[in-house]
Each structure stands twice: as C-alpha cells, then as structure tokens.
Design an enzyme around this catalytic site. Sequence first.
Site, PDB file in Angstrom:
ATOM      1  N   GLY A  10       0.548   0.272  12.965  1.00 35.47           N
ATOM      2  CA  GLY A  10      -0.016   1.582  13.245  1.00 35.47           C
ATOM      3  C   GLY A  10       0.172   1.826  14.696  1.00 35.47           C
ATOM      4  N   ASP A  34      -1.751  -8.556   3.387  1.00 36.46           N
ATOM      5  CA  ASP A  34      -2.756  -7.753   2.632  1.00 36.46           C
ATOM      6  C   ASP A  34      -4.018  -8.133   3.061  1.00 36.46           C
ATOM      7  OD1 ASP A  34      -4.444  -6.391   0.908  1.00 36.46           O
ATOM      8  OD2 ASP A  34      -3.461  -6.852  -0.881  1.00 36.46           O
ATOM      9  N   ILE A  35      -5.029  -7.712   3.750  1.00 36.28           N
ATOM     10  CA  ILE A  35      -6.017  -8.112   4.197  1.00 36.28           C
ATOM     11  C   ILE A  35      -7.238  -8.454   3.119  1.00 36.28           C
ATOM     12  CG2 ILE A  35      -5.807  -7.114   6.642  1.00 36.28           C
ATOM     13  CD1 ILE A  35      -8.054  -5.277   5.836  1.00 36.28           C
ATOM     14  N   THR A  58      -7.064   4.920   6.413  1.00 34.25           N
ATOM     15  CA  THR A  58      -7.101   5.860   7.158  1.00 34.25           C
ATOM     16  C   THR A  58      -7.197   7.141   6.779  1.00 34.25           C
ATOM     17  OG1 THR A  58      -4.924   5.840   7.883  1.00 34.25           O
ATOM     18  CG2 THR A  58      -6.428   4.488   9.286  1.00 34.25           C
ATOM     19  N   TYR A 118     -14.830   8.330   3.343  1.00 35.43           N
ATOM     20  CA  TYR A 118     -14.342   7.257   4.544  1.00 35.43           C
ATOM     21  C   TYR A 118     -15.309   6.741   5.443  1.00 35.43           C
ATOM     22  CZ  TYR A 118     -11.857   6.209   8.740  1.00 35.43           C
ATOM     23  OH  TYR A 118     -11.400   5.503   9.829  1.00 35.43           O
TER      24      TYR A 118
END
Length: 277
Positions: A10, A34-35, A58, A118
């Site tokens: 990013g 992949d967290i 995001t 979010y």
Amino acid sequence: MRWVILGAGGMLGRDLQSVLADADVVALTRADLDISDLSGVRAALDGVDVVINAAAWTNVDAAESSESAATAINGDAVAGLASVAGDRLVHISTDYVFDGTASAPIAENTPQNPINAYGRSKAIGEQAVLAAGGYVVRTAWLYGEHGPNFVRTMLNLAASRDTVDVVDDQVGPPTWSYALARQLVALARSSAAPGVYHGTAAGSTTWFGLARAAYALAGLDPERVRPTTSDKFVRPAKRPSYSVLGHDAWAGTGVDPLPDWHAMLTEAMPVLVGGSR
C-alpha cells in the site's frame, strides 16, 4: 534490529520500505501473508523486533454492506496479530474511530465513538492492540506518491476538467504518508511507552482548502477549485465532519510531532508531480 512491514504493497507500506531501505526488513504484501492466518503470522514474526501493521480493509463505503468482512480484517485479524506481536507491534489506525463532532483537536485518550462500519471495525482492532501492550498510531487524510489518494486525484482532474467542486464542510489534517513513515520508524526506535499516538499533520484545512493549496503549489490556478457541501456527494458511509487530532502524547518521547500540513504538502509536491524525493 529486524523489521516486518505488513501491508507493504500500500501507499504507506511502500513509503515505509523507502525509509527502512538500509535496515533488515521483511516487507509482506497481502499476497505474501493473510494477517488472519495466525499460524502464518507466528512464522512471519519469529525473530522479529518490530512489526508495523499497515494492512487493513480500507474501503470505507464497502464496509457499510460488508461490516463482518471488514471486522474480520480490521478487528479479529488484528487481535490475533496483537496476541503474537505484543509490544513489538506498531498498528496504524484512523480518525474514523471518532464521531467528528469535536471542535478542538481530539486528544489521544478521547473515548471511541465511530459513526460508520469501517470506524467500528478499526476501533475493535485498536482495543486489541492496546490490551496486548502495543502501539496504536492514528492518522487521517493521507496522501502520497503511491496509489490513489485525494491530492493525486485532484491533480489528475486538472488535466480533464476546467473546474472541480470540492467539499468545504469537512475539516482535517492532510498528512503526507512518507512523513508519517519516518515518524513511525522513529517511534519504533525510541523508548516511548506503548499506547496511542496521533500521526497527523499540525493545523487543519478542508478538502476544498487542500485542493486549492495543491493546485497553487503545482502551478495551477486555484480558482478552478470551487467549494461545495457534503450533501452534494452522498456516499454509503457517513464521514466525520471534524478529524483534527491532538499530538500531546509525543511530548517526552524524543519523537517530534509532524509539521504543519501546508509545509508538508510543499515538501511533498515535487514527488507528487513526478519528481524525486
């Protein structure tokens, strides 16, 4: 000192790689890790001194219809990451954990009160990081060299439109991602106590003010930017109308708060228009 950058593909992640170009760094994109994969996280963090997590869901508007998916990444996966990383973790969060009703810079210890999905997902992640003894750095209104962002969008529109209408009723601190990356690295190298820090520019403006400043610095006529109101751009997620964050927590850490937003934009502009840093 060995570093891991999560979300390395990013805008902020790429700037972190630039700042840490001479360090021992493992930069992991979403494709690399992949967290939410806790076993993968454990393996990736083995022997690591600092973990900077810039990985996140995001898409603010999409979170309104996919809150569980956003929470799985911004909340649940971050909780798993925090359980492994503990005080090695520097986690990036957002002004969206607040409701935007303030009229003075929002202190680090202000209670969370998000107004959209979010923000709720990010608030859950913050709580987990703090419970595990890590660092939370909230930022806002990020722009930079890499990836889509407001300043680059405004400059691109100048090539195809005589005028642009930009909202003048949302207030925030435009923040250069590269400057934030430098501050995050300084924080990780300091002896600052874990907790909440605000990584945003000093001062504030509106999106309209930011667009006019960007046009002026790029040699364009700022009169081409016209003010309008948020109700002309209806979006699925409600935005905070006030996103100015206070910076008191930096006192005594040995790490400087970020400079004024206009000075920062002036430094960044040659990079944004295709020059070199």
